[in-house]
Design a protein around this motif. Structure first.
Motif, mmCIF file in Angstrom:
data_model
loop_
_atom_site.group_PDB
_atom_site.id
_atom_site.type_symbol
_atom_site.label_atom_id
_atom_site.label_comp_id
_atom_site.label_asym_id
_atom_site.label_seq_id
_atom_site.Cartn_x
_atom_site.Cartn_y
_atom_site.Cartn_z
ATOM 1 N N LYS A 79 -45.632 -1.745 -19.850
ATOM 2 C CA LYS A 79 -44.328 -2.345 -20.108
ATOM 3 C C LYS A 79 -44.388 -3.831 -19.805
ATOM 4 O O LYS A 79 -44.886 -4.242 -18.751
ATOM 5 N N LEU A 80 -43.870 -4.637 -20.733
ATOM 6 C CA LEU A 80 -43.776 -6.069 -20.530
ATOM 7 C C LEU A 80 -42.430 -6.379 -19.893
ATOM 8 O O LEU A 80 -41.375 -6.102 -20.464
ATOM 9 N N GLN A 81 -42.460 -6.965 -18.698
ATOM 10 C CA GLN A 81 -41.241 -7.249 -17.964
ATOM 11 C C GLN A 81 -40.898 -8.735 -18.032
ATOM 12 O O GLN A 81 -41.535 -9.504 -18.751
ATOM 13 N N ALA A 82 -39.869 -9.119 -17.296
ATOM 14 C CA ALA A 82 -39.413 -10.505 -17.308
ATOM 15 C C ALA A 82 -40.517 -11.434 -16.819
ATOM 16 O O ALA A 82 -41.299 -11.087 -15.933
ATOM 17 N N GLY A 83 -40.575 -12.630 -17.418
ATOM 18 C CA GLY A 83 -41.538 -13.634 -16.996
ATOM 19 C C GLY A 83 -42.965 -13.320 -17.374
ATOM 20 O O GLY A 83 -43.896 -13.981 -16.901
ATOM 21 N N GLY A 84 -43.177 -12.300 -18.221
ATOM 22 C CA GLY A 84 -44.528 -11.950 -18.633
ATOM 23 C C GLY A 84 -45.246 -10.999 -17.698
ATOM 24 O O GLY A 84 -46.424 -10.701 -17.902
ATOM 25 N N MET A 85 -44.575 -10.490 -16.665
ATOM 26 C CA MET A 85 -45.190 -9.514 -15.767
ATOM 27 C C MET A 85 -45.395 -8.204 -16.521
ATOM 28 O O MET A 85 -44.514 -7.748 -17.259
ATOM 29 N N ILE A 86 -46.571 -7.590 -16.325
ATOM 30 C CA ILE A 86 -46.907 -6.338 -17.003
ATOM 31 C C ILE A 86 -46.938 -5.205 -15.989
ATOM 32 O O ILE A 86 -47.611 -5.301 -14.956
ATOM 33 N N GLU A 87 -46.180 -4.152 -16.281
ATOM 34 C CA GLU A 87 -46.269 -2.927 -15.493
ATOM 35 C C GLU A 87 -47.180 -1.970 -16.255
ATOM 36 O O GLU A 87 -46.824 -1.476 -17.327
ATOM 37 N N LEU A 254 -44.803 -1.296 -28.410
ATOM 38 C CA LEU A 254 -44.728 -2.329 -27.381
ATOM 39 C C LEU A 254 -43.400 -2.164 -26.663
ATOM 40 O O LEU A 254 -42.339 -2.279 -27.277
ATOM 41 N N THR A 255 -43.451 -1.853 -25.368
ATOM 42 C CA THR A 255 -42.250 -1.786 -24.540
ATOM 43 C C THR A 255 -42.109 -3.134 -23.849
ATOM 44 O O THR A 255 -43.019 -3.572 -23.144
ATOM 45 N N THR A 256 -40.966 -3.792 -24.069
ATOM 46 C CA THR A 256 -40.874 -5.198 -23.713
ATOM 47 C C THR A 256 -39.482 -5.594 -23.262
ATOM 48 O O THR A 256 -38.507 -4.884 -23.509
#
Length: 333
Positions: A79-87, A254-256
């Motif tokens: 998962k693509l999170q805020a600020g480009g952080m990837i879970e 793509l989960t974003t």
């Protein structure tokens, strides 16, 4: 078995374990660069079509030319999170290396990693300067919660060179574009002279993100579905972009995080790079059918007020045209 051979065998096991562990510890920036390296590079384009000033090791994306280190793969389950952080799928959080290199439009215009957009009449320009030839779009007065469209993979170009062709519906923001969510059908996107599907979101802090590509072939039926994962009425930070090949049954997702409300709607887009002659286009026209748009409250937009892009200044001229109905977008070329 001798003690020496036993020790050798044990040593082999230990070496294999260490190698596997080392491969798991490859720095994120190296892993992402290796993935992006399979994309078509500027150096692979025909000399006459290469933009001046863009390095040959840059790659072609649906958002212009990017350094490979600024293109990040989000794998299935991540998962693509805020600020480009990837879970990652295992729950681990990963921050990709910061993009420090500019990207470029089709014409070679430079865009710095801070993502600043030049405004025109109070609106950030669409990526038409990055290769968009034709599109149907409109600005929504309310945030969008979903767009879904169906189209058929066309035949390959009769002249197969280094050109890259993209088709997609999509969503952006207005007046300040922060991201674009795109389920993309591409030809030669991976230097393969073949059709592939992948889902993209560009360009947080100068980085463009994409899912793992899957194969497509002429005649396959494609569905691009971009939607909020939250309940109706919620400003959602989790969206899915599904690029689905219904013929093969494969989907790449793509989960974003969209980073802001999505109000700029694109029912169908044709984007090209390194096209010099009309026979470098695939078989056409192409129709995006059963285009369905829903607002954040899950209300169906029954008659989207589609507008088109002026293609009068594009070279080569290849009989470009755009026809729309409430649920179809047909692009001619």
């Amino acid at each position: 078995m001798t003690k020496f051979s036993s020790r050798m065998k044990l040593g082999g096991y230990l070496l294999a374990i260490l190698c596997m562990a080392a491969s798991a510890w490859i720095p994120a920036d190296r892993a992402h660069a290796a993935n992006a390296a399979s994309l078509t590079t500027v150096g692979q384009l025909s000399a006459a079509q290469k933009p001046a000033g863009v390095p040959d090791d840059y790659v072609v994306t649906p958002n212009g030319y990017f350094a490979a280190s600024c293109v990040v793969a989000i794998h299935q389950g991540d998962k693509l999170q805020a600020g480009g952080m990837i879970e990652r799928a295992n729950g681990a959080l990963e921050k990709p290396a910061t993009c420090t290199q500019p990207n470029y439009t089709l014409q070679g215009d430079r865009i710095e990693p801070n993502g600043q957009h030049v405004t025109v009449l109070g609106h950030a320009p669409p990526p038409v300067q990055s290769g968009w030839v034709q599109d149907a779009n409109y600005a929504s007065s309310t945030p969008i919660g979903r767009i879904v469209a169906t189209w058929t993979v066309p035949s390959q170009p009769s002249k197969r060179g280094s050109q890259v062709i993209y088709f997609f519906p999509g969503l952006e923001q207005l007046p300040n574009v922060q991201s674009i969510l795109q389920p993309v059908l591409g030809w030669n996107g991976y230097g393969d002279k073949a059709w592939t599907l992948a889902s993209w979101n560009c360009c947080v802090n100068g980085t463009t993100f994409h899912s793992d590509p899957i194969a497509a072939h002429a005649g396959d039926v494609v569905v691009g579905d971009t939607y909020s994962n939250c309940a109706p009425g919620v400003a959602c930070s989790s969206w899915n972009i599904d690029s689905r090949n219904t013929t093969t049954g494969q989907t790449t997702t793509l989960t974003t995080n969209p980073y802001a409300d999505l109000t700029w709607v694109f029912g169908g887009v044709l984007e090209v790079y390194s096209v010099a002659t009309c026979n470098q286009y695939p078989g056409g026209p192409i129709t995006f059918s059963n285009v369905q748009v829903y607002d954040r409250n899950n209300n169906h937009v029954s008659n989207p007020p589609w507008q088109g892009t002026n293609t009068s200044g594009i070279t080569p001229q290849c009989g470009y045209g755009l026809q729309t109905t409430a649920s179809t977008v047909t692009i001619s070329y």
